[in-house]
Write a protein that holds these residues in place. Structure first.
Motif, PDB file in Angstrom:
ATOM      1  N   GLN A   1       0.844  -1.206   0.000  1.00  0.00           N
ATOM      2  CA  GLN A   1       0.000   0.000   0.000  1.00  0.00           C
ATOM      3  C   GLN A   1       0.880   1.258   0.000  1.00  0.00           C
ATOM      4  OE1 GLN A   1      -3.097   0.455  -0.517  1.00  0.00           O
ATOM      5  NE2 GLN A   1      -3.081   2.645  -0.074  1.00  0.00           N
ATOM      6  N   ARG A   2       1.954   1.210   0.792  1.00  0.00           N
ATOM      7  CA  ARG A   2       2.864   2.375   0.851  1.00  0.00           C
ATOM      8  C   ARG A   2       3.552   2.612  -0.482  1.00  0.00           C
ATOM      9  NH1 ARG A   2       5.462   1.760   6.734  1.00  0.00           N
ATOM     10  NH2 ARG A   2       3.617   2.419   7.849  1.00  0.00           N
ATOM     11  N   ILE A   3       3.853   1.543  -1.196  1.00  0.00           N
ATOM     12  CA  ILE A   3       4.471   1.703  -2.517  1.00  0.00           C
ATOM     13  C   ILE A   3       3.497   2.412  -3.453  1.00  0.00           C
ATOM     14  CG2 ILE A   3       5.237   0.453  -4.594  1.00  0.00           C
ATOM     15  CD1 ILE A   3       7.428   0.172  -2.661  1.00  0.00           C
ATOM     16  N   ARG A   4       2.242   1.972  -3.418  1.00  0.00           N
ATOM     17  CA  ARG A   4       1.222   2.625  -4.267  1.00  0.00           C
ATOM     18  C   ARG A   4       1.136   4.107  -3.947  1.00  0.00           C
ATOM     19  NH1 ARG A   4      -1.655  -2.309  -4.119  1.00  0.00           N
ATOM     20  NH2 ARG A   4      -2.527  -1.814  -2.094  1.00  0.00           N
ATOM     21  N   GLU A   5       1.125   4.409  -2.654  1.00  0.00           N
ATOM     22  CA  GLU A   5       1.020   5.809  -2.225  1.00  0.00           C
ATOM     23  C   GLU A   5       2.237   6.620  -2.668  1.00  0.00           C
ATOM     24  OE1 GLU A   5      -1.542   4.688   1.756  1.00  0.00           O
ATOM     25  OE2 GLU A   5       0.517   5.432   1.993  1.00  0.00           O
ATOM     26  N   LEU A   6       3.383   5.960  -2.624  1.00  0.00           N
ATOM     27  CA  LEU A   6       4.623   6.640  -3.010  1.00  0.00           C
ATOM     28  C   LEU A   6       4.562   7.127  -4.467  1.00  0.00           C
ATOM     29  CD1 LEU A   6       7.620   7.188  -2.165  1.00  0.00           C
ATOM     30  CD2 LEU A   6       8.155   4.924  -3.071  1.00  0.00           C
ATOM     31  N   PHE A   7       4.113   6.256  -5.355  1.00  0.00           N
ATOM     32  CA  PHE A   7       4.031   6.634  -6.767  1.00  0.00           C
ATOM     33  C   PHE A   7       2.937   7.685  -6.993  1.00  0.00           C
ATOM     34  CE2 PHE A   7       6.958   4.094  -9.309  1.00  0.00           C
ATOM     35  CZ  PHE A   7       7.486   3.282  -8.318  1.00  0.00           C
ATOM     36  N   HIS A   8       1.879   7.541  -6.247  1.00  0.00           N
ATOM     37  CA  HIS A   8       0.792   8.512  -6.334  1.00  0.00           C
ATOM     38  C   HIS A   8       1.305   9.886  -5.900  1.00  0.00           C
ATOM     39  CE1 HIS A   8      -3.264  10.011  -6.286  1.00  0.00           C
ATOM     40  NE2 HIS A   8      -3.047  10.504  -5.074  1.00  0.00           N
ATOM     41  N   LYS A   9       2.035   9.882  -4.788  1.00  0.00           N
ATOM     42  CA  LYS A   9       2.569  11.129  -4.242  1.00  0.00           C
ATOM     43  C   LYS A   9       3.532  11.788  -5.233  1.00  0.00           C
ATOM     44  CE  LYS A   9       5.162  12.978  -0.365  1.00  0.00           C
ATOM     45  NZ  LYS A   9       6.140  12.647   0.646  1.00  0.00           N
ATOM     46  N   ALA A  10       4.361  10.971  -5.865  1.00  0.00           N
ATOM     47  CA  ALA A  10       5.333  11.509  -6.826  1.00  0.00           C
ATOM     48  C   ALA A  10       4.610  12.260  -7.941  1.00  0.00           C
ATOM     49  CB  ALA A  10       6.178  10.375  -7.394  1.00  0.00           C
ATOM     50  N   ARG A  11       3.562  11.653  -8.493  1.00  0.00           N
ATOM     51  CA  ARG A  11       2.834  12.303  -9.594  1.00  0.00           C
ATOM     52  C   ARG A  11       2.121  13.558  -9.113  1.00  0.00           C
ATOM     53  NH1 ARG A  11       1.903   6.743 -10.997  1.00  0.00           N
ATOM     54  NH2 ARG A  11       3.293   6.311 -12.738  1.00  0.00           N
ATOM     55  N   LYS A  12       1.566  13.446  -7.907  1.00  0.00           N
ATOM     56  CA  LYS A  12       0.823  14.580  -7.350  1.00  0.00           C
ATOM     57  C   LYS A  12       1.755  15.774  -7.111  1.00  0.00           C
ATOM     58  CE  LYS A  12      -1.151  15.055  -3.209  1.00  0.00           C
ATOM     59  NZ  LYS A  12      -1.645  14.481  -1.977  1.00  0.00           N
ATOM     60  N   GLU A  13       2.917  15.491  -6.516  1.00  0.00           N
ATOM     61  CA  GLU A  13       3.882  16.563  -6.232  1.00  0.00           C
ATOM     62  C   GLU A  13       4.358  17.230  -7.515  1.00  0.00           C
ATOM     63  OE1 GLU A  13       5.419  17.916  -3.279  1.00  0.00           O
ATOM     64  OE2 GLU A  13       3.526  17.064  -2.580  1.00  0.00           O
ATOM     65  N   ALA A  14       4.588  16.416  -8.539  1.00  0.00           N
ATOM     66  CA  ALA A  14       5.057  16.973  -9.809  1.00  0.00           C
ATOM     67  C   ALA A  14       4.001  17.935 -10.366  1.00  0.00           C
ATOM     68  CB  ALA A  14       5.365  15.855 -10.796  1.00  0.00           C
ATOM     69  N   LYS A  15       2.757  17.484 -10.366  1.00  0.00           N
ATOM     70  CA  LYS A  15       1.677  18.332 -10.898  1.00  0.00           C
ATOM     71  C   LYS A  15       1.555  19.611 -10.090  1.00  0.00           C
ATOM     72  CE  LYS A  15      -1.041  14.730 -13.050  1.00  0.00           C
ATOM     73  NZ  LYS A  15      -1.687  13.549 -12.456  1.00  0.00           N
ATOM     74  N   LYS A  16       1.610  19.440  -8.778  1.00  0.00           N
ATOM     75  CA  LYS A  16       1.463  20.592  -7.888  1.00  0.00           C
ATOM     76  C   LYS A  16       2.550  21.633  -8.149  1.00  0.00           C
ATOM     77  CE  LYS A  16       2.109  20.950  -3.208  1.00  0.00           C
ATOM     78  NZ  LYS A  16       2.327  20.203  -1.976  1.00  0.00           N
ATOM     79  N   ASN A  17       3.739  21.162  -8.472  1.00  0.00           N
ATOM     80  CA  ASN A  17       4.864  22.073  -8.688  1.00  0.00           C
ATOM     81  C   ASN A  17       5.111  22.378 -10.159  1.00  0.00           C
ATOM     82  OD1 ASN A  17       6.298  22.558  -5.941  1.00  0.00           O
ATOM     83  ND2 ASN A  17       5.699  20.405  -5.943  1.00  0.00           N
ATOM     84  N   ASN A  18       4.167  21.965 -10.992  1.00  0.00           N
ATOM     85  CA  ASN A  18       4.289  22.254 -12.416  1.00  0.00           C
ATOM     86  C   ASN A  18       5.509  21.630 -13.072  1.00  0.00           C
ATOM     87  OD1 ASN A  18       2.521  23.551 -14.044  1.00  0.00           O
ATOM     88  ND2 ASN A  18       2.706  25.452 -12.813  1.00  0.00           N
ATOM     89  N   LYS A  19       5.835  20.410 -12.701  1.00  0.00           N
ATOM     90  CA  LYS A  19       6.997  19.736 -13.276  1.00  0.00           C
ATOM     91  C   LYS A  19       6.533  18.544 -14.099  1.00  0.00           C
ATOM     92  CE  LYS A  19       9.780  22.467 -11.139  1.00  0.00           C
ATOM     93  NZ  LYS A  19      10.331  23.581 -11.916  1.00  0.00           N
ATOM     94  N   ASN A  20       7.338  18.181 -15.094  1.00  0.00           N
ATOM     95  CA  ASN A  20       6.965  17.066 -15.966  1.00  0.00           C
ATOM     96  C   ASN A  20       7.505  15.737 -15.493  1.00  0.00           C
ATOM     97  OD1 ASN A  20       5.771  18.843 -17.770  1.00  0.00           O
ATOM     98  ND2 ASN A  20       7.782  19.314 -18.664  1.00  0.00           N
ATOM     99  N   SER A  21       8.374  15.789 -14.485  1.00  0.00           N
ATOM    100  CA  SER A  21       8.963  14.525 -14.046  1.00  0.00           C
ATOM    101  C   SER A  21       9.191  14.498 -12.541  1.00  0.00           C
ATOM    102  CB  SER A  21      10.277  14.280 -14.791  1.00  0.00           C
ATOM    103  OG  SER A  21      11.101  15.426 -14.708  1.00  0.00           O
TER     104      SER A  21
END
Ligand code: ATP
Length: 274
Positions: A96-116
């Protein structure tokens, strides 16, 4: 309208020039990262996207610094974690934590306007060690989830995720992790040689007052076997000695004393664990 301020740490400020030595590792890493930067171009050629990079080498050699510099170089948000954070008593929590980790990565990127986004997993061997039978079910689920997430990463998504993992036990890793399309780029981060030790010493004394008698080359010779982390600690100890002695500059003798201190410290640590 209130402007949203993005956290400054989203993209690390560490750049490759703040890492002493490791010339070959830095070059290999930069080359691999260029695939991430030019991912749309490589897609036209049908080249498989870069998903995982494995950094291996002894403790304190700068693997974490390299991962941060990778995020800086590619202008990616940086999410850091360690294999030990996934080991839980209850089955399924790690996955479950792994799933959250990848979710968080995408969310943070979007929040900060980054593509990666770069996910850094220190001590990957804790979850990716060779599979050791049914009593390690929890580890297996965590590892399987990581593999599933990595297999599902495509260049079609708005946010490209790259996983950088570090280990000092590469020999222990499950071969499933090292397969093409997973951690298929391996970069060795070794203990620094004399020249590299000198450049690390230079980096870490840059902001410190050094006396004229200081010969960093000599210190470089005397610190055979030291890691970057130990060299950093040596410069800090030397500054403490100078301050305690009431000298306004750090002299060669403070550095020599600090070498002994760092060596002794290591010895005491070893004795304590015996
Ligand atoms: P570990 O395996 O113990 O997690 P690591 O390889 O990730 O270690 P880092 O955490 O990157 O090592 O290094 C620890 C500290 O040591 C850094 O914050 C830095 O101050 C110093 N250091 C290590 N290597 C270097 C280097 N090549 N150049 C400059 N500083 C270094």
């Amino acid at each position: 309208k209130k402007k949203i301020l993005h956290s400054k740490e989203a993209v690390p400020t560490v750049s490759f020039d703040q890492i002493g030595g490791q010339e070959r590792a830095k070059k290999e890493l930069r080359e691999a990262l260029d695939f991430l930067i030019h991912r749309h171009h490589i897609r036209q050629y049908g080249i498989r996207p870069l998903k995982g990079i494995l950094l291996s080498g002894p403790p304190g050699t700068g693997k974490t610094l390299m991962a941060k510099a990778a995020a800086h170089y590619t202008d990616s948000v940086f999410i850091t974690t360690s294999g030990s954070e996934f080991i839980e008593m209850y089955v399924g929590v790690g996955a479950q934590r792994i799933r959250e980790l990848f979710h968080k990565a995408r969310k943070e990127a979007k929040k900060n306007n980054k593509n990666s986004a770069i996910i850094f997993i220190d001590e990957i061997d804790v979850i990716g060690g060779q599979r050791a039978g049914s009593q390690h079910r929890e580890y297996d689920q965590t590892l399987n989830q990581l593999l599933t997430e990595m297999d599902g990463m495509t260049t079609d998504r708005k946010v490209q995720v790259l996983v950088v993992a570090a280990t000092n036990r590469k020999d222990m890793l499950d071969s499933a992790l090292l397969r093409p399309g997973r951690f298929d780029r391996h970069i060795t981060v070794d203990l620094p040689d004399k020249k590299a030790r000198m450049s690390i010493l230079k980096l870490h004394t840059h902001n410190k007052p050094l006396a004229d008698d200081v010969d960093l080359e000599q210190i470089g010779v005397e610190t055979f076997g030291f890691s970057g982390a130990q060299l950093e600690s040596l410069t800090n100890e030397a500054a403490i000695y100078a301050m305690r002695n009431g000298s306004d500059k750090i002299g060669q003798r403070h550095l020599s004393e600090a070498i002994d201190k760092v060596m002794m410290g290591e010895k005491t640590d070893r004795e304590a664990t015996q």
